[in-house]
Design a protein around this motif. Structure first.
Motif, PDB file in Angstrom:
ATOM      1  N   PHE A 100       0.921  -1.196   0.035  1.00 21.94           N
ATOM      2  CA  PHE A 100      -0.003  -0.197  -0.148  1.00 21.94           C
ATOM      3  C   PHE A 100       0.921   1.249  -0.164  1.00 21.94           C
ATOM      4  O   PHE A 100       0.521   2.263  -0.611  1.00 21.94           O
ATOM      5  CB  PHE A 100      -0.799   0.135   1.089  1.00 21.94           C
ATOM      6  CG  PHE A 100      -2.077  -0.917   1.001  1.00 21.94           C
ATOM      7  CD1 PHE A 100      -3.119  -0.511  -0.066  1.00 21.94           C
ATOM      8  CD2 PHE A 100      -2.480  -2.118   1.976  1.00 21.94           C
ATOM      9  CE1 PHE A 100      -4.243  -1.485  -0.153  1.00 21.94           C
ATOM     10  CE2 PHE A 100      -3.487  -2.510   1.696  1.00 21.94           C
ATOM     11  CZ  PHE A 100      -4.316  -2.577   0.731  1.00 21.94           C
ATOM     12  N   TRP A 101       1.952   1.311   0.664  1.00 20.86           N
ATOM     13  CA  TRP A 101       2.823   2.301   0.993  1.00 20.86           C
ATOM     14  C   TRP A 101       3.388   2.778  -0.615  1.00 20.86           C
ATOM     15  O   TRP A 101       3.726   3.811  -1.096  1.00 20.86           O
ATOM     16  CB  TRP A 101       4.024   2.093   1.956  1.00 20.86           C
ATOM     17  CG  TRP A 101       4.750   3.266   2.104  1.00 20.86           C
ATOM     18  CD1 TRP A 101       6.012   3.597   1.654  1.00 20.86           C
ATOM     19  CD2 TRP A 101       4.341   4.575   2.882  1.00 20.86           C
ATOM     20  NE1 TRP A 101       6.563   4.885   1.980  1.00 20.86           N
ATOM     21  CE2 TRP A 101       5.735   5.382   2.940  1.00 20.86           C
ATOM     22  CE3 TRP A 101       3.347   4.711   4.063  1.00 20.86           C
ATOM     23  CZ2 TRP A 101       5.485   6.575   3.680  1.00 20.86           C
ATOM     24  CZ3 TRP A 101       3.547   5.871   4.476  1.00 20.86           C
ATOM     25  CH2 TRP A 101       4.366   6.730   4.460  1.00 20.86           C
ATOM     26  N   GLY A 102       3.814   1.541  -1.186  1.00 26.85           N
ATOM     27  CA  GLY A 102       4.583   1.824  -2.566  1.00 26.85           C
ATOM     28  C   GLY A 102       3.350   2.236  -3.744  1.00 26.85           C
ATOM     29  O   GLY A 102       3.725   3.069  -4.548  1.00 26.85           O
ATOM     30  N   GLY A 103       2.265   1.698  -3.415  1.00 26.09           N
ATOM     31  CA  GLY A 103       1.056   1.862  -4.395  1.00 26.09           C
ATOM     32  C   GLY A 103       0.815   3.286  -4.296  1.00 26.09           C
ATOM     33  O   GLY A 103       0.524   4.096  -5.269  1.00 26.09           O
ATOM     34  N   TRP A 104       0.779   4.069  -2.936  1.00 26.94           N
ATOM     35  CA  TRP A 104       0.486   5.538  -2.883  1.00 26.94           C
ATOM     36  C   TRP A 104       1.124   6.184  -3.519  1.00 26.94           C
ATOM     37  O   TRP A 104       0.827   7.212  -4.253  1.00 26.94           O
ATOM     38  CB  TRP A 104       0.874   5.747  -1.259  1.00 26.94           C
ATOM     39  CG  TRP A 104       0.576   7.219  -0.949  1.00 26.94           C
ATOM     40  CD1 TRP A 104       1.371   8.071  -0.808  1.00 26.94           C
ATOM     41  CD2 TRP A 104      -0.879   7.760  -0.654  1.00 26.94           C
ATOM     42  NE1 TRP A 104       1.005   9.264  -0.459  1.00 26.94           N
ATOM     43  CE2 TRP A 104      -0.373   9.103  -0.166  1.00 26.94           C
ATOM     44  CE3 TRP A 104      -2.113   7.378  -0.565  1.00 26.94           C
ATOM     45  CZ2 TRP A 104      -1.389  10.284  -0.209  1.00 26.94           C
ATOM     46  CZ3 TRP A 104      -2.811   8.463  -0.556  1.00 26.94           C
ATOM     47  CH2 TRP A 104      -2.933   9.840  -0.130  1.00 26.94           C
ATOM     48  N   TYR A 105       2.554   5.767  -3.758  1.00 25.09           N
ATOM     49  CA  TYR A 105       3.505   7.071  -4.411  1.00 25.09           C
ATOM     50  C   TYR A 105       3.431   6.626  -5.887  1.00 25.09           C
ATOM     51  O   TYR A 105       3.612   7.418  -6.823  1.00 25.09           O
ATOM     52  CB  TYR A 105       4.953   6.725  -3.868  1.00 25.09           C
ATOM     53  CG  TYR A 105       5.074   7.173  -2.904  1.00 25.09           C
ATOM     54  CD1 TYR A 105       5.129   8.651  -2.409  1.00 25.09           C
ATOM     55  CD2 TYR A 105       5.144   6.587  -1.306  1.00 25.09           C
ATOM     56  CE1 TYR A 105       5.637   9.154  -1.227  1.00 25.09           C
ATOM     57  CE2 TYR A 105       5.427   7.142  -0.348  1.00 25.09           C
ATOM     58  CZ  TYR A 105       5.510   8.524  -0.175  1.00 25.09           C
ATOM     59  OH  TYR A 105       5.588   9.198   0.926  1.00 25.09           O
ATOM     60  N   MET A 106       3.248   5.275  -6.408  1.00 22.81           N
ATOM     61  CA  MET A 106       3.065   4.892  -7.720  1.00 22.81           C
ATOM     62  C   MET A 106       1.942   5.556  -8.558  1.00 22.81           C
ATOM     63  O   MET A 106       1.970   5.785  -9.723  1.00 22.81           O
ATOM     64  CB  MET A 106       3.215   3.280  -8.082  1.00 22.81           C
ATOM     65  CG  MET A 106       4.524   2.865  -7.425  1.00 22.81           C
ATOM     66  SD  MET A 106       4.302   0.944  -7.753  1.00 22.81           S
ATOM     67  CE  MET A 106       4.141   0.786  -9.402  1.00 22.81           C
ATOM     68  N   LEU A 107       1.237   5.870  -7.789  1.00 22.38           N
ATOM     69  CA  LEU A 107      -0.159   6.292  -8.467  1.00 22.38           C
ATOM     70  C   LEU A 107      -0.302   7.684  -9.186  1.00 22.38           C
ATOM     71  O   LEU A 107      -0.883   7.951 -10.036  1.00 22.38           O
ATOM     72  CB  LEU A 107      -1.441   6.371  -7.332  1.00 22.38           C
ATOM     73  CG  LEU A 107      -2.014   5.125  -6.958  1.00 22.38           C
ATOM     74  CD1 LEU A 107      -3.185   5.575  -5.632  1.00 22.38           C
ATOM     75  CD2 LEU A 107      -2.955   4.589  -8.010  1.00 22.38           C
ATOM     76  N   THR A 108       0.683   8.345  -8.523  1.00 18.29           N
ATOM     77  CA  THR A 108       0.984   9.816  -9.276  1.00 18.29           C
ATOM     78  C   THR A 108       2.182  10.016  -9.982  1.00 18.29           C
ATOM     79  O   THR A 108       2.780  11.109 -10.308  1.00 18.29           O
ATOM     80  CB  THR A 108       0.778  10.846  -8.003  1.00 18.29           C
ATOM     81  OG1 THR A 108       1.901  10.591  -7.119  1.00 18.29           O
ATOM     82  CG2 THR A 108      -0.533  11.126  -7.342  1.00 18.29           C
TER      83      THR A 108
END
Length: 204
Positions: A100-108
């Motif tokens: 989830f932490w990685g996904g938070w940054y990858m989204l943008t």
């Protein structure tokens, strides 16, 4: 009058979201069991909330249109930890946190990524409810599933459609499928939950 209604909608949504998962948490902790709850369903729900929160922040929407999402996410994380604890799978918590932490940054990383993710929220939300329903169907036991939490969730879905539309005048943000689908799925889940529970009680 519109401003008054808008204020009431905002405040009521925040108030409900502050305690929306507490009935579910209370049911799990009181029973000392997470029977009837699906980890996969909760993970999908968390993913949908995180995508929506990231979308709102990315496009600079007013804080009052998404303030409740960090609160709900925090409660979902606590609920997830409780479920993992009672299922004896606490070792997976770190893995989920990294994802989830990685996904938070990858989204943008790219604009098209956050837009695509937001569009996929319809399927993510629907999938989370279907997975929970499938869990209930397999176990034939509603276990610790809280009807009150689902009712509160349906209310916040409806109020957020109204407040986001009035505040931002953004049809994509207010009537986004993630919200409307979540509201519909909440109602379907609520009805099917009672049917399954009624059927189970009759079989006993």
């Amino acid at each position: 009058m519109a401003l008054t209604v808008l204020d009431v909608a905002h405040w009521s949504t925040w108030a409900v979201c502050a305690v929306i998962k507490l009935p579910q948490l209370a049911a799990v902790l009181q029973a000392g069991s997470a029977r009837g709850l699906s980890v996969s369903s909760l993970l999908l729900e968390l993913a949908g909330f995180i995508v929506f929160l990231r979308y709102q922040i990315y496009y600079g929407y007013p804080l009052q249109t998404y303030l409740e999402y960090p609160i709900i996410i925090a409660q979902d994380v606590i609920l997830l930890l409780c479920i993992l604890h009672f299922f004896g799978k606490m070792k997976r918590a770190l893995f989920f946190a990294v994802i989830f932490w990685g996904g938070w940054y990858m989204l943008t990383l790219r604009k098209w990524i956050i837009d695509l993710a937001m569009n996929l929220c319809t399927f993510i939300s629907a999938a989370s409810k279907l997975v929970q329903l499938w869990c209930l169907w397999q176990t034939k036991d509603s276990g610790q599933v809280s009807a009150l939490t689902w009712s509160l969730s349906a209310y916040t879905c409806a109020t957020r459609i109204f407040t986001t539309l009035v505040t931002t005048n953004d049809l994509a943000g207010s009537y986004h499928p993630e919200k409307t689908a979540r509201a519909r799925e909440c109602n379907r889940f609520f009805n099917k939950w009672f049917k399954i529970k009624t059927w189970w009680m009759q079989e006993q």
